[in-house]
Scaffold this motif. Sequence first.
Motif, PDB file in Angstrom:
ATOM      1  N   ASP A 141       1.486   0.234  -4.241  1.00 32.47           N
ATOM      2  CA  ASP A 141       2.201  -1.034  -4.370  1.00 32.47           C
ATOM      3  C   ASP A 141       3.097  -0.916  -5.604  1.00 32.47           C
ATOM      4  OD1 ASP A 141       2.897  -3.692  -5.172  1.00 32.47           O
ATOM      5  OD2 ASP A 141       1.256  -4.484  -3.971  1.00 32.47           O
ATOM      6  N   TYR A 142       4.380  -1.215  -5.443  1.00 35.70           N
ATOM      7  CA  TYR A 142       5.343  -0.956  -6.513  1.00 35.70           C
ATOM      8  C   TYR A 142       4.987  -1.683  -7.803  1.00 35.70           C
ATOM      9  CZ  TYR A 142       9.744  -0.090  -8.904  1.00 35.70           C
ATOM     10  OH  TYR A 142      10.686   0.310  -9.816  1.00 35.70           O
ATOM     11  N   LYS A 143       4.514  -2.925  -7.707  1.00 36.03           N
ATOM     12  CA  LYS A 143       4.236  -3.672  -8.938  1.00 36.03           C
ATOM     13  C   LYS A 143       3.111  -3.026  -9.739  1.00 36.03           C
ATOM     14  CE  LYS A 143       1.108  -7.275  -7.100  1.00 36.03           C
ATOM     15  NZ  LYS A 143       1.414  -7.330  -5.668  1.00 36.03           N
ATOM     16  N   TYR A 144       2.153  -2.405  -9.033  1.00 38.47           N
ATOM     17  CA  TYR A 144       1.060  -1.758  -9.757  1.00 38.47           C
ATOM     18  C   TYR A 144       1.514  -0.420 -10.367  1.00 38.47           C
ATOM     19  CZ  TYR A 144      -2.054  -5.274  -7.838  1.00 38.47           C
ATOM     20  OH  TYR A 144      -2.659  -6.464  -7.517  1.00 38.47           O
ATOM     21  N   TYR A 145       2.463   0.207  -9.721  1.00 40.40           N
ATOM     22  CA  TYR A 145       3.056   1.420 -10.290  1.00 40.40           C
ATOM     23  C   TYR A 145       3.770   1.075 -11.601  1.00 40.40           C
ATOM     24  CZ  TYR A 145       6.589   5.070 -10.987  1.00 40.40           C
ATOM     25  OH  TYR A 145       7.403   6.033 -11.535  1.00 40.40           O
ATOM     26  N   VAL A 146       4.553  -0.020 -11.598  1.00 40.32           N
ATOM     27  CA  VAL A 146       5.255  -0.454 -12.807  1.00 40.32           C
ATOM     28  C   VAL A 146       4.245  -0.900 -13.869  1.00 40.32           C
ATOM     29  CG1 VAL A 146       6.952  -2.075 -13.757  1.00 40.32           C
ATOM     30  CG2 VAL A 146       7.266  -1.153 -11.453  1.00 40.32           C
TER      31      VAL A 146
ATOM     32  N   THR B 165       1.529   9.831  -7.469  1.00 41.28           N
ATOM     33  CA  THR B 165       0.934   9.331  -6.228  1.00 41.28           C
ATOM     34  C   THR B 165       1.159   7.836  -6.081  1.00 41.28           C
ATOM     35  OG1 THR B 165      -0.793  11.016  -6.468  1.00 41.28           O
ATOM     36  CG2 THR B 165      -1.168   9.315  -4.822  1.00 41.28           C
ATOM     37  N   LEU B 166       1.030   7.096  -7.192  1.00 40.95           N
ATOM     38  CA  LEU B 166       1.289   5.656  -7.166  1.00 40.95           C
ATOM     39  C   LEU B 166       2.739   5.375  -6.783  1.00 40.95           C
ATOM     40  CD1 LEU B 166      -0.499   4.000 -10.248  1.00 40.95           C
ATOM     41  CD2 LEU B 166      -0.592   3.207  -7.881  1.00 40.95           C
TER      42      LEU B 166
END
Length: 379
Positions: A197-202, A191-192
């Motif tokens: 937000d991509y940086k929080y996914y990483v 879901t992320l």
Amino acid sequence: MSWKKIGKNKYKLDVERQADGKRKRKTKTYTTDLKGRDLTRFLQVKENELYDLLGQSDEAMDYADITYEDFAALFIASRSVEGKTVDFYEDCLYGHCMDYFRGAKIKSILRADVVAFVKKLQSYISKRTGRHLAPKTIKHHRDCLRAMFNHAIYLEIIDKNPAEYIKLDPVPNQVEGRYYEPEEADRLLSTLEREGDYKYYVFFCLQLYTGCRPSEIYGMTWEQIDFEREQITIDRALVKSKSAGGYVIKKTKAHDVRTKTLPAAIAAMLLKLKSISLGVTDYIFTNADGNHLGERAFREYLRRFCDRRGLPYIPPYGIRHTTGTLLAARGIPIVNVAKQLGHASPQTTTKYIHATKSVDGEAENILADIAKPKLRIIK
């Protein structure tokens, strides 16, 4: 020269020497905007001044009538610890403890006084939360008092520690259940990746893979990522310190340096993140200004993200618990899990290991198979 930088333009000097068979020590903090050689000369002068003070006779330092208020300040100044630990001592010793013991002479404080203080803490109701103080908070106050009185014993002000052997309510295991089941982690990650937000996914992927403490991820810089050798070096953390007036970089908690292999998938994520970052600082995870994220940034983002999508929310430290639990569930020995998480002792690691439902199910099936009656074939 025995000094270290503990904040912006803030330096801590720590000197000691042997005199008359006793170890004498003084610590003091200075604030200056001097740089280079001027800074070195300034600190050298201050260091010499401290050594001169160490040369004073014991009679010049009469602690016979020293009060709690003065001794608490002396004790905190003597601690050669990180800024966040100083904050911890100040919060406890300058808060409820100061209100209760302020004018009392250190040598006059008895165990009965500490017991009465603990009882008062147990009945206290916080104006902010409307609740009683948590057992862990009360334990923190007791432990800080015990450390302070141990220093008084070291200085020969008292013979016995009045905060020793004080019985407290048991502190519940606060890490129980704070982890993601494998399917929950998969669902949240997917879901992320799609909606977050991509940086929080990483951030989530990197923490889950490395098992890092959140502060180690916040403080991670691009120089710790070696794309050529395919390695990640974990050797620092970024922590907030009131005494330093902001964030400070410090060594990892156990002062260990961990090197992990950089998988191709994680490397690709980091390269993509680097390509869209502002490049203002060398931090990997940055805010809109290009500076490092604050210590609550990921926690608050993840909480709101999960709330809006009906996903289970666990604070960032729970991701670390998840890493340890998943490794243990796959049969990785506890010693190796401890090494992956950067624990000095495997005993600490046991607090991070939880029984996943999937492994529980496997265990129950095995036990049921063992325990079931064996059918006899009657001819």
